[in-house]
Design an enzyme around this catalytic site. Sequence first.
Site, PDB file in Angstrom:
ATOM      1  N   SER A 159      23.484 -25.832 -30.080  1.00 15.28           N
ATOM      2  CA  SER A 159      24.823 -25.250 -30.170  1.00 15.28           C
ATOM      3  C   SER A 159      25.526 -25.756 -31.429  1.00 15.28           C
ATOM      4  CB  SER A 159      25.690 -25.706 -28.983  1.00 15.28           C
ATOM      5  OG  SER A 159      25.024 -25.552 -27.745  1.00 15.28           O
ATOM      6  N   ASN A 203      30.026 -29.230 -35.781  1.00 15.04           N
ATOM      7  CA  ASN A 203      28.935 -30.133 -35.390  1.00 15.04           C
ATOM      8  C   ASN A 203      27.777 -29.333 -34.825  1.00 15.04           C
ATOM      9  OD1 ASN A 203      27.655 -32.662 -34.666  1.00 15.04           O
ATOM     10  ND2 ASN A 203      28.282 -32.312 -32.539  1.00 15.04           N
ATOM     11  N   HIS A 249      24.723 -29.615 -32.140  1.00 15.62           N
ATOM     12  CA  HIS A 249      24.374 -30.454 -30.993  1.00 15.62           C
ATOM     13  C   HIS A 249      23.082 -29.926 -30.353  1.00 15.62           C
ATOM     14  CE1 HIS A 249      25.024 -33.298 -27.745  1.00 15.62           C
ATOM     15  NE2 HIS A 249      24.658 -32.333 -26.915  1.00 15.62           N
ATOM     16  N   ASP A 277      31.659 -33.631 -27.782  1.00 18.35           N
ATOM     17  CA  ASP A 277      30.838 -32.413 -27.615  1.00 18.35           C
ATOM     18  C   ASP A 277      31.525 -31.373 -26.736  1.00 18.35           C
ATOM     19  OD1 ASP A 277      28.864 -33.609 -29.181  1.00 18.35           O
ATOM     20  OD2 ASP A 277      27.913 -34.543 -27.447  1.00 18.35           O
TER      21      ASP A 277
HETATM   22  C1  GAR Z   1      19.742 -32.971 -34.754  1.00 16.93           C
HETATM   23  O1  GAR Z   1      18.856 -32.574 -33.740  1.00 16.93           O
HETATM   24  C2  GAR Z   1      21.178 -32.886 -34.282  1.00 16.93           C
HETATM   25  O2  GAR Z   1      21.414 -31.850 -33.370  1.00 16.93           O
HETATM   26  C3  GAR Z   1      21.349 -34.208 -33.599  1.00 16.93           C
HETATM   27  O3  GAR Z   1      20.671 -35.123 -34.416  1.00 16.93           O
HETATM   28  C4  GAR Z   1      19.574 -34.451 -35.054  1.00 16.93           C
HETATM   29  C5  GAR Z   1      19.635 -34.760 -36.517  1.00 16.93           C
HETATM   30  O4  GAR Z   1      18.489 -34.295 -37.171  1.00 16.93           O
HETATM   31  N1  GAR Z   1      22.739 -34.544 -33.453  1.00 16.93           N
HETATM   32  C6  GAR Z   1      23.234 -35.165 -32.402  1.00 16.93           C
HETATM   33  O5  GAR Z   1      22.563 -35.538 -31.468  1.00 16.93           O
HETATM   34  C7  GAR Z   1      24.733 -35.390 -32.464  1.00 16.93           C
HETATM   35  N2  GAR Z   1      25.203 -35.833 -31.203  1.00 16.93           N
HETATM   36  P1  GAR Z   1      18.437 -34.245 -38.753  1.00 16.93           P
HETATM   37  O6  GAR Z   1      18.901 -35.615 -39.271  1.00 16.93           O
HETATM   38  O7  GAR Z   1      17.001 -33.985 -39.074  1.00 16.93           O
HETATM   39  O8  GAR Z   1      19.340 -33.157 -39.222  1.00 16.93           O
END
Ligand code: GAR
Length: 210
Positions: free
Chosen positions: A133, A104, A106, A142
């Site tokens: 991370s 994942n 994060h 997480d």
């Molecule tokens: C990213 O910033 C990722 O780290 C976060 O969602 C965004 C997705 O962006 N994930 C979380 O918060 C998971 N808990 P994207 O759709 O443009 O890849």
Amino acid sequence: MKKTKTIVLISGKGSNLLNIINNVNSGFINMEILMVISNNFKANGLDIAKNHDIPTLTIENNDEFEKKLSGVIDDNAIDLVVLAGFMKILPENITKKYDGMILNIHPSLLPKHKGLNTHRKVIEGRDKFHGASVHYVTSKLDDGPVIIQARYEVDNYDEDLIKKKIHDIEHQIFPIAIKWFVDGNIYKYKNKFTFNNEVLECPIEHILNH
Ligand code: GAR
């Protein structure tokens, strides 16, 4: 060499998905993305997958989720599950059954700011550093071993600018962690991980190239 069979789970925009696809297409990551799965049928990432001829599947957030997801993983002999902006907590049966094969991304310097709204928490706390991370997924949110992190010194607390910076960081570190997995450099080991057969006690720090 056999390609790692991968599925990518998304919920939204899909910028990490696109970046991963580009890294696969360039040959940096030796894997095959068999399917992109979303729990949100409006996710823009589904269009990105379709534009790259990757099959898509939308699984609703109901009792069938677990059965359908493990069906896809088992039927296709999937080696790696990548969570790229997947905003649903995976059921414990899934995290236990596929322990060591789910990664994942994060948007924080874990263990700081688990869960949602990490940028807001950084702004409210006026944190000096922020970052992203990549970690193995376990049944605690997480909380699995962090493989790689990159940080920057926060010089502007505008949420949009922070979001952009974090996406940029994520696009640097996620392909590296996935490549390590695919090339067999890393393995989950209890609540830690090994890198080239050595148990590491802390995440690998990635130095940003800009
Ligand atoms: C990213 O910033 C990722 O780290 C976060 O969602 C965004 C997705 O962006 N994930 C979380 O918060 C998971 N808990 P994207 O759709 O443009 O890849």
